[in-house]
Write an enzyme that holds these catalytic residues in place. Structure first.
Site, PDB file in Angstrom:
ATOM      1  N   SER A 133       0.841  -1.204   0.000  1.00  0.00           N
ATOM      2  CA  SER A 133       0.000   0.000   0.000  1.00  0.00           C
ATOM      3  C   SER A 133       0.875   1.253   0.000  1.00  0.00           C
ATOM      4  CB  SER A 133      -0.939   0.008   1.216  1.00  0.00           C
ATOM      5  OG  SER A 133      -0.215  -0.247   2.399  1.00  0.00           O
ATOM      6  N   LYS A 168       4.567 -11.362   3.493  1.00  0.00           N
ATOM      7  CA  LYS A 168       3.156 -11.607   3.182  1.00  0.00           C
ATOM      8  C   LYS A 168       3.000 -11.666   1.667  1.00  0.00           C
ATOM      9  CE  LYS A 168      -0.190  -8.265   3.448  1.00  0.00           C
ATOM     10  NZ  LYS A 168      -0.701  -8.295   2.055  1.00  0.00           N
ATOM     11  N   GLU A 210      -9.089  -9.602   4.371  1.00  0.00           N
ATOM     12  CA  GLU A 210      -9.374  -8.185   4.106  1.00  0.00           C
ATOM     13  C   GLU A 210     -10.793  -7.997   3.557  1.00  0.00           C
ATOM     14  OE1 GLU A 210      -6.442  -6.048   1.811  1.00  0.00           O
ATOM     15  OE2 GLU A 210      -7.739  -4.291   1.610  1.00  0.00           O
TER      16      GLU A 210
HETATM   17  O1  KIV Z   1      -0.326  -3.319   1.507  1.00  0.00           O
HETATM   18  C1  KIV Z   1      -1.051  -3.323   2.498  1.00  0.00           C
HETATM   19  O2  KIV Z   1      -1.040  -2.423   3.340  1.00  0.00           O
HETATM   20  C2  KIV Z   1      -1.951  -4.455   2.643  1.00  0.00           C
HETATM   21  C3  KIV Z   1      -3.156  -4.244   3.497  1.00  0.00           C
HETATM   22  C4  KIV Z   1      -4.172  -3.463   2.764  1.00  0.00           C
HETATM   23  C5  KIV Z   1      -3.717  -5.540   3.923  1.00  0.00           C
HETATM   24  O3  KIV Z   1      -1.737  -5.465   2.050  1.00  0.00           O
END
Ligand code: KIV
Length: 302
Positions: free
Chosen positions: A47, A114, A183
């Site tokens: 993000s 992640k 999410e």
């Molecule tokens: O990139 C991010 O901050 C995320 C969240 C929206 C879960 O993957």
């Protein structure tokens, strides 16, 4: 300093039914404040593309840019558990790509990585786990396949949809993921998924029945520049408006010469000051004004 948050700590929180506190951060000061505030986990999210780089979605950030964000956060977060978010195309192409890029995050200081997706990324998750890397899955609204989802839409709104989420969650668990992030889905859908797996389940916009809550720091601080305002984003401050106001006040004070004031200027020994002033006397003519410059230019050209 409290002891380092590890997988054991996160599992112990769940045992005690204490929700983990999870925020995004992309820079040294934000990570410092989050750590001082005692948050348990930081996601250096892709993000960043939107929050830090002003891009319209998360697809345009690459590994090299993410490494800069990750390095800045890891320098601050000594106790907090840091998760590096693998950006678009950093793990999808092959197991080797996934391991090498996840390895870069771990070598930079992350505790885990992640990646988005379930069944279809399970082989990548297995490869990263086999390389000794902690992997968190991400299901529901997965912004890296926003095109396939037809935009930022709430997920898990039917029995078929939650069954698909469970299949994906089980595939991630089977592949060795230590946790799954859900999410943008109704609370009942998130609970349904959590009830079907043994690993940790965190949520962002997924209601209260999960093992911890993630928020985007720009959303809660109120300094996101953009149009997206998800329902789950509670704004605790208006930091963006405060920053703008500070710049406005500063600009005003520079322009009306009230900044810098004497207290912002360095003192000097009066004798030295007098000596410097004396030397400067012969130069005490005003700076060349634009009028003078125009006259000089005109006479040079005539
Ligand atoms: O990139 C991010 O901050 C995320 C969240 C929206 C879960 O993957």
């Amino acid at each position: 300093m409290a002891s380092k948050v590890t997988l054991r700590t996160l599992n112990a929180l769940r045992e005690r039914q204490e929700p983990a506190v999870f925020v995004t951060a992309y820079d040294y000061p934000t990570a410092t404040f989050a750590e001082r505030a005692g948050v348990d986990m930081i996601l250096v999210g892709d993000s960043a593309a939107m929050t830090m780089m002003g891009l319209p979605n998360t697809l345009g950030v690459g590994m090299d840019e993410m490494i800069v964000f990750v390095r800045s956060v890891c320098r601050a977060a000594k106790r907090t558990f840091v998760v590096g978010d693998l950006p678009f195309l950093s793990y999808q192409p092959s197991d080797e790509t996934a391991v090498l890029n996840a390895g870069r995050f771990i070598a930079t200081g992350c505790d885990a990585v992640k990646c988005e997706g379930g069944v279809r990324v399970a082989p990548r998750v297995r490869a990263m786990v086999d390389a000794g890397i902690n992997v968190m899955g991400h299901l529901g609204l997965t912004p890296q396949n926003i095109g396939q989802l037809s935009g930022y839409r709430v997920q898990g709104k039917s029995r078929a949809a939650v069954d698909k989420l469970v299949d994906d969650a089980l595939a991630l668990q089977e592949a060795g993921a230590f946790a799954i992030l859900l999410e943008a889905m109704p609370a009942v859908a998130a609970k349904y998924v959590r009830d079907h797996v043994d690993i940790l389940v965190y949520g962002i916009g997924a209601g209260p029945h999960v093992d911890g809550q993630l928020v985007i720091s720009h959303d809660i601080l109120g300094n996101f520049v953009g149009d997206i305002a998800p329902r789950f984003a509670k704004q605790y401050a208006r930091v963006g408006a405060q920053i703008e106001e500070v710049f406005r006040t500063y600009a005003h004070e520079v322009r009306n010469a009230s900044f810098p004031a004497p207290e912002h200027c360095y003192p000097i020994d009066p004798a030295q000051e007098a000596e410097i002033r004396d030397c400067q006397l012969h130069r005490d003519t005003p700076l060349v004004t634009s009028d003078t410059l125009a006259r000089l230019t005109a006479s040079a050209l005539s």
